[in-house]
Design a protein around this motif. Structure first.
Motif, PDB file in Angstrom:
ATOM      1  N   VAL A  21       0.846  -1.199   0.000  1.00 23.70           N
ATOM      2  CA  VAL A  21       0.000   0.000   0.000  1.00 23.70           C
ATOM      3  C   VAL A  21       0.880   1.247   0.000  1.00 23.70           C
ATOM      4  N   VAL A  22       0.556   2.176  -0.881  1.00 21.05           N
ATOM      5  CA  VAL A  22       1.157   3.506  -0.835  1.00 21.05           C
ATOM      6  C   VAL A  22       0.134   4.433  -0.195  1.00 21.05           C
ATOM      7  N   ALA A  23       0.461   4.963   0.961  1.00 24.00           N
ATOM      8  CA  ALA A  23      -0.425   5.871   1.691  1.00 24.00           C
ATOM      9  C   ALA A  23       0.003   7.307   1.386  1.00 24.00           C
ATOM     10  N   VAL A  24      -0.956   8.140   0.960  1.00 24.58           N
ATOM     11  CA  VAL A  24      -0.655   9.512   0.556  1.00 24.58           C
ATOM     12  C   VAL A  24      -1.497  10.488   1.370  1.00 24.58           C
ATOM     13  N   ASP A  25      -0.839  11.491   1.948  1.00 20.55           N
ATOM     14  CA  ASP A  25      -1.568  12.500   2.721  1.00 20.55           C
ATOM     15  C   ASP A  25      -0.808  13.831   2.666  1.00 20.55           C
ATOM     16  N   PRO A  26      -1.517  14.976   2.641  1.00 19.69           N
ATOM     17  CA  PRO A  26      -0.849  16.272   2.534  1.00 19.69           C
ATOM     18  C   PRO A  26      -0.470  16.920   3.866  1.00 19.69           C
ATOM     19  N   VAL A  27      -0.909  16.357   4.986  1.00 24.30           N
ATOM     20  CA  VAL A  27      -0.761  17.031   6.288  1.00 24.30           C
ATOM     21  C   VAL A  27       0.466  16.510   7.031  1.00 24.30           C
ATOM     22  N   GLU A  28       1.358  17.415   7.410  1.00 28.46           N
ATOM     23  CA  GLU A  28       2.612  17.029   8.068  1.00 28.46           C
ATOM     24  C   GLU A  28       2.378  16.233   9.339  1.00 28.46           C
ATOM     25  N   GLY A  29       1.423  16.677  10.147  1.00 23.02           N
ATOM     26  CA  GLY A  29       1.143  15.981  11.396  1.00 23.02           C
ATOM     27  C   GLY A  29       0.676  14.554  11.157  1.00 23.02           C
ATOM     28  N   ASN A  30      -0.152  14.362  10.144  1.00 15.61           N
ATOM     29  CA  ASN A  30      -0.592  13.005   9.806  1.00 15.61           C
ATOM     30  C   ASN A  30       0.582  12.139   9.368  1.00 15.61           C
ATOM     31  N   ILE A  31       1.503  12.716   8.593  1.00  8.27           N
ATOM     32  CA  ILE A  31       2.680  11.973   8.130  1.00  8.27           C
ATOM     33  C   ILE A  31       3.530  11.546   9.324  1.00  8.27           C
ATOM     34  N   ARG A  32       3.757  12.459  10.258  1.00 11.41           N
ATOM     35  CA  ARG A  32       4.563  12.128  11.445  1.00 11.41           C
ATOM     36  C   ARG A  32       3.909  11.001  12.249  1.00 11.41           C
ATOM     37  N   ASN A  33       2.612  11.119  12.480  1.00  8.82           N
ATOM     38  CA  ASN A  33       1.907  10.080  13.241  1.00  8.82           C
ATOM     39  C   ASN A  33       1.920   8.751  12.500  1.00  8.82           C
ATOM     40  N   GLY A  34       1.781   8.828  11.172  1.00  6.97           N
ATOM     41  CA  GLY A  34       1.771   7.610  10.376  1.00  6.97           C
ATOM     42  C   GLY A  34       3.101   6.886  10.391  1.00  6.97           C
ATOM     43  N   VAL A  35       4.188   7.638  10.331  1.00  3.05           N
ATOM     44  CA  VAL A  35       5.528   7.029  10.375  1.00  3.05           C
ATOM     45  C   VAL A  35       5.699   6.232  11.667  1.00  3.05           C
ATOM     46  N   GLU A  36       5.250   6.790  12.779  1.00  2.00           N
ATOM     47  CA  GLU A  36       5.345   6.093  14.067  1.00  2.00           C
ATOM     48  C   GLU A  36       4.465   4.845  14.086  1.00  2.00           C
ATOM     49  N   LEU A  37       3.248   4.979  13.567  1.00  2.00           N
ATOM     50  CA  LEU A  37       2.314   3.851  13.567  1.00  2.00           C
ATOM     51  C   LEU A  37       2.834   2.711  12.696  1.00  2.00           C
ATOM     52  N   ILE A  38       3.362   3.045  11.532  1.00  2.00           N
ATOM     53  CA  ILE A  38       3.895   2.036  10.616  1.00  2.00           C
ATOM     54  C   ILE A  38       5.079   1.311  11.229  1.00  2.00           C
ATOM     55  N   ALA A  39       5.938   2.049  11.913  1.00  2.00           N
ATOM     56  CA  ALA A  39       7.146   1.462  12.488  1.00  2.00           C
ATOM     57  C   ALA A  39       6.818   0.408  13.541  1.00  2.00           C
ATOM     58  N   ASP A  40       5.694   0.571  14.231  1.00  2.00           N
ATOM     59  CA  ASP A  40       5.331  -0.340  15.329  1.00  2.00           C
ATOM     60  C   ASP A  40       4.348  -1.425  14.906  1.00  2.00           C
ATOM     61  N   HIS A  41       3.992  -1.479  13.609  1.00  2.00           N
ATOM     62  CA  HIS A  41       2.941  -2.394  13.160  1.00  2.00           C
ATOM     63  C   HIS A  41       3.538  -3.589  12.432  1.00  2.00           C
ATOM     64  N   ASP A  42       2.926  -4.765  12.609  1.00  3.35           N
ATOM     65  CA  ASP A  42       3.476  -5.972  11.973  1.00  3.35           C
ATOM     66  C   ASP A  42       3.288  -5.975  10.461  1.00  3.35           C
ATOM     67  N   GLN A  43       2.463  -5.047   9.923  1.00  3.33           N
ATOM     68  CA  GLN A  43       2.309  -4.916   8.482  1.00  3.33           C
ATOM     69  C   GLN A  43       3.072  -3.703   7.933  1.00  3.33           C
ATOM     70  N   GLY A  44       3.899  -3.114   8.786  1.00  5.62           N
ATOM     71  CA  GLY A  44       4.579  -1.873   8.409  1.00  5.62           C
ATOM     72  C   GLY A  44       5.458  -1.991   7.180  1.00  5.62           C
ATOM     73  N   ASP A  45       6.027  -3.173   6.937  1.00  3.53           N
ATOM     74  CA  ASP A  45       6.901  -3.328   5.775  1.00  3.53           C
ATOM     75  C   ASP A  45       6.127  -3.341   4.463  1.00  3.53           C
ATOM     76  N   ARG A  46       4.813  -3.428   4.532  1.00  6.77           N
ATOM     77  CA  ARG A  46       3.976  -3.419   3.329  1.00  6.77           C
ATOM     78  C   ARG A  46       3.447  -2.025   2.991  1.00  6.77           C
ATOM     79  N   VAL A  47       3.648  -1.057   3.872  1.00  3.51           N
ATOM     80  CA  VAL A  47       3.043   0.269   3.700  1.00  3.51           C
ATOM     81  C   VAL A  47       4.123   1.334   3.556  1.00  3.51           C
ATOM     82  N   GLU A  48       4.011   2.117   2.477  1.00  2.00           N
ATOM     83  CA  GLU A  48       4.905   3.250   2.235  1.00  2.00           C
ATOM     84  C   GLU A  48       4.090   4.531   2.329  1.00  2.00           C
TER      85      GLU A  48
END
Length: 224
Positions: A21-48
């Motif tokens: 999955v390629v996740a796209v969002d324009p909001v900096e705060g969402n990007i920061r939160n998403g990076v943290e969420l992806i890093a801690d998730h067992d599916q994180g290697d599938r999401v960019e």
């Protein structure tokens, strides 16, 4: 996943479908939160996660099987450009799934003005006929349209989540203590909080109408 916010639903897509999955969002705060969420998730290697907008998607032509849009098109002024971009990134035979909330027949003009202003919603995006026309113009075919209405809201009450009744409680308190809360939150934040809470309540009582569209896309220039 267009308008992916913190990529929470992107991770769910990866888990359920076993896809990248390629996740796209324009909001900096969402990007920061998403990076943290992806890093801690067992599916994180599938999401960019990438910064970007639906009008200018940071993905190459014809490289995507599915575009997923979850209740974000209300903020888009140029729907024709947005849907043309979605068509651009899709492979021939690809599809787009759109969850979108539209105005219901019971929504009064003054209610609409208050709601749209608080949520920065484009009034034209709240009409399904305009969305469907833009989709056809962009080269999509409407394969299905599921009018969800209040079903999900009812289910959340019955399973104990109580999402809508809690929003109704929030609306009541925002209105009862309006003067104090306007001072405490500020005018803009007060309007946002009230509109967000009313969004769910209005879905429950038919003033707003959620729908799920499945759109298919075939690029005529790439037909064999």
């Amino acid at each position: 996943d267009i308008g992916a916010r913190d990529a929470r639903h992107s991770l769910e897509l990866a888990a359920r479908l076993g896809c990248r999955v390629v996740a796209v969002d324009p909001v900096e705060g969402n990007i920061r939160n998403g990076v943290e969420l992806i890093a801690d998730h067992d599916q994180g290697d599938r999401v960019e996660l990438k910064p970007g907008r639906i009008e200018d998607i940071p993905v190459a032509d014809g490289t995507v099987d599915l575009v997923f849009s979850r209740d974000m098109l209300i903020h888009i002024s140029d729907i024709a450009k947005a849907l043309a971009e979605c068509a651009r990134v899709l492979r021939p035979g690809g599809a787009m799934v759109v969850h979108q909330t539209f105005a219901g027949t019971r929504l009064e003009p003054l209610e609409a003005a208050e709601l749209y202003g608080g949520l920065a919603a484009v009034a034209d995006r709240m009409e399904p006929s305009g969305f469907e026309e833009a989709a056809l113009t962009a080269g999509f075919t409407v394969e299905s349209c599921d009018v969800v209405g209040s079903e999900w809201r009812e289910a959340w009450e019955e399973d104990g989540s109580r999402r809508t009744s809690l929003q109704l409680l929030q609306v009541a308190r925002l209105i009862r203590a309006e003067d104090d809360l306007r001072k405490e939150l500020g005018e803009v934040n007060y309007r946002i909080e009230l509109a967000n809470a009313l969004w769910g309540v209005y879905q429950m009582i038919g003033k707003l109408e959620p729908r799920v569209y499945v759109l298919s896309y075939i690029d005529d220039s790439k037909k064999i």
